[in-house]
Design a protein around this motif. Structure first.
Motif, PDB file in Angstrom:
ATOM      1  N   LEU A  24       0.819  -1.208   0.000  1.00 41.60           N
ATOM      2  CA  LEU A  24       0.000   0.000   0.000  1.00 41.60           C
ATOM      3  C   LEU A  24       0.856   1.261   0.000  1.00 41.60           C
ATOM      4  CD1 LEU A  24      -2.865  -1.019   2.466  1.00 41.60           C
ATOM      5  CD2 LEU A  24      -2.771  -1.250  -0.028  1.00 41.60           C
ATOM      6  N   HIS A  25       2.175   1.089  -0.045  1.00 46.18           N
ATOM      7  CA  HIS A  25       3.111   2.219  -0.055  1.00 46.18           C
ATOM      8  C   HIS A  25       3.511   2.551  -1.488  1.00 46.18           C
ATOM      9  CE1 HIS A  25       6.412   4.874   0.903  1.00 46.18           C
ATOM     10  NE2 HIS A  25       7.221   4.113   0.184  1.00 46.18           N
ATOM     11  N   VAL A  26       3.263   3.801  -1.893  1.00 42.14           N
ATOM     12  CA  VAL A  26       3.643   4.263  -3.224  1.00 42.14           C
ATOM     13  C   VAL A  26       5.082   4.768  -3.169  1.00 42.14           C
ATOM     14  CG1 VAL A  26       3.153   5.910  -5.070  1.00 42.14           C
ATOM     15  CG2 VAL A  26       1.268   4.903  -3.774  1.00 42.14           C
ATOM     16  N   LYS A  27       5.931   4.167  -3.969  1.00 41.79           N
ATOM     17  CA  LYS A  27       7.336   4.585  -4.025  1.00 41.79           C
ATOM     18  C   LYS A  27       7.524   5.765  -4.980  1.00 41.79           C
ATOM     19  CE  LYS A  27      10.623   1.835  -3.717  1.00 41.79           C
ATOM     20  NZ  LYS A  27      11.635   1.101  -3.051  1.00 41.79           N
ATOM     21  N   ALA A  28       6.762   5.766  -6.082  1.00 40.22           N
ATOM     22  CA  ALA A  28       6.900   6.842  -7.073  1.00 40.22           C
ATOM     23  C   ALA A  28       5.668   6.873  -7.963  1.00 40.22           C
ATOM     24  CB  ALA A  28       8.144   6.624  -7.932  1.00 40.22           C
ATOM     25  N   ILE A  29       5.371   8.072  -8.479  1.00 40.06           N
ATOM     26  CA  ILE A  29       4.316   8.231  -9.483  1.00 40.06           C
ATOM     27  C   ILE A  29       4.916   9.033 -10.635  1.00 40.06           C
ATOM     28  CG2 ILE A  29       2.040   9.162 -10.050  1.00 40.06           C
ATOM     29  CD1 ILE A  29       1.295   8.884  -7.079  1.00 40.06           C
ATOM     30  N   TYR A  30       4.686   8.536 -11.851  1.00 39.27           N
ATOM     31  CA  TYR A  30       5.152   9.199 -13.062  1.00 39.27           C
ATOM     32  C   TYR A  30       3.942   9.653 -13.878  1.00 39.27           C
ATOM     33  CZ  TYR A  30       9.568   7.065 -11.858  1.00 39.27           C
ATOM     34  OH  TYR A  30      10.705   6.685 -11.195  1.00 39.27           O
ATOM     35  N   GLN A  31       4.016  10.864 -14.386  1.00 45.40           N
ATOM     36  CA  GLN A  31       2.991  11.392 -15.282  1.00 45.40           C
ATOM     37  C   GLN A  31       3.482  11.153 -16.707  1.00 45.40           C
ATOM     38  OE1 GLN A  31       2.604  15.744 -15.995  1.00 45.40           O
ATOM     39  NE2 GLN A  31       0.628  15.481 -14.958  1.00 45.40           N
ATOM     40  N   VAL A  32       2.694  10.427 -17.489  1.00 45.81           N
ATOM     41  CA  VAL A  32       3.093  10.059 -18.844  1.00 45.81           C
ATOM     42  C   VAL A  32       2.094  10.654 -19.831  1.00 45.81           C
ATOM     43  CG1 VAL A  32       3.641   8.144 -20.402  1.00 45.81           C
ATOM     44  CG2 VAL A  32       4.058   7.890 -17.944  1.00 45.81           C
ATOM     45  N   PRO A  33       2.589  11.347 -20.872  1.00 46.11           N
ATOM     46  CA  PRO A  33       1.678  11.922 -21.866  1.00 46.11           C
ATOM     47  C   PRO A  33       0.881  10.842 -22.595  1.00 46.11           C
ATOM     48  CG  PRO A  33       3.904  12.823 -22.118  1.00 46.11           C
ATOM     49  CD  PRO A  33       3.985  11.682 -21.141  1.00 46.11           C
ATOM     50  N   VAL A  34      -0.351  11.169 -22.889  1.00 45.78           N
ATOM     51  CA  VAL A  34      -1.238  10.241 -23.595  1.00 45.78           C
ATOM     52  C   VAL A  34      -0.627   9.822 -24.930  1.00 45.78           C
ATOM     53  CG1 VAL A  34      -3.474  10.113 -24.780  1.00 45.78           C
ATOM     54  CG2 VAL A  34      -3.345  10.993 -22.446  1.00 45.78           C
ATOM     55  N   GLN A  35      -0.015  10.764 -25.647  1.00 43.56           N
ATOM     56  CA  GLN A  35       0.541  10.438 -26.970  1.00 43.56           C
ATOM     57  C   GLN A  35       1.618   9.353 -26.881  1.00 43.56           C
ATOM     58  OE1 GLN A  35      -0.749  11.878 -29.921  1.00 43.56           O
ATOM     59  NE2 GLN A  35       0.295  10.080 -30.730  1.00 43.56           N
TER      60      GLN A  35
END
Length: 165
Positions: free
Chosen positions: A117-128
């Motif tokens: 349940l621990h988030v180490k990282a979140i990446y935002q990725v473009p839809v394209q």
């Protein structure tokens, strides 16, 4: 099973039942549906509202519901995945690709295997980027229906880290 373990299991069931009662009041009729708990965790970090149905995007902007987001998650040694993407027939392919294009961004969340349940990282990725890579993988697939995978290195190269260690 010894008495301590039995008591521990009863406590787990009680806490899950309490969480489901809260979820029901908020409109989440099945907290244990696949992926929902992780979506709630990611949405709470990003300040997004999480959709209550399985057939919509995973989340949306709480001020403008027309801005939608898709969440993909995996463990730190795993791969992000879009399930059941159609290459053919064309009508189904277009529906599959709409699952990508309806979103403003994809968010890829890496969870810790030892603490799931621990988030180490979140990446935002473009839809394209997701769209292009999905089409590339589908074109190379021998199947009409495929799971499309995105490795963590691919996500790091094509997206930007917005949360984490």
């Amino acid at each position: 099973m010894d008495q301590n373990e039995l008591e521990g299991v009863k406590k787990i069931v009680t806490l899950i039942s309490e969480a489901q009662d809260i979820g029901t009041k908020l409109g989440y009729t099945n907290l244990l549906q696949p992926g929902l708990v992780k979506e709630l965790i990611v949405g709470s970090i990003l300040g997004h509202a999480v959709h209550k149905t399985k057939h919509d995007a995973d989340a949306f902007d709480p001020i403008d519901r027309t801005i939608e987001y898709e969440y993909l998650s995996c463990f730190e040694d795993g791969t992000f995945q879009l399930d059941r993407m159609f290459k053919f027939p064309e009508e189904e392919h277009q529906k599959s690709m709409h699952r990508i294009t309806r979103n403003k961004y994809f968010y890829c969340a890496v969870f810790a295997r030892k603490n799931p349940l621990h988030v180490k990282a979140i990446y935002q990725v473009p839809v394209q980027a997701i769209y292009d890579e999905t089409n590339r993988q589908l074109a190379n697939s021998k199947n009409n229906i495929s799971h499309v995978g995105f490795t963590i290195p691919w996500v790091k190269e094509n997206g930007k880290k917005i949360y984490g260690e």
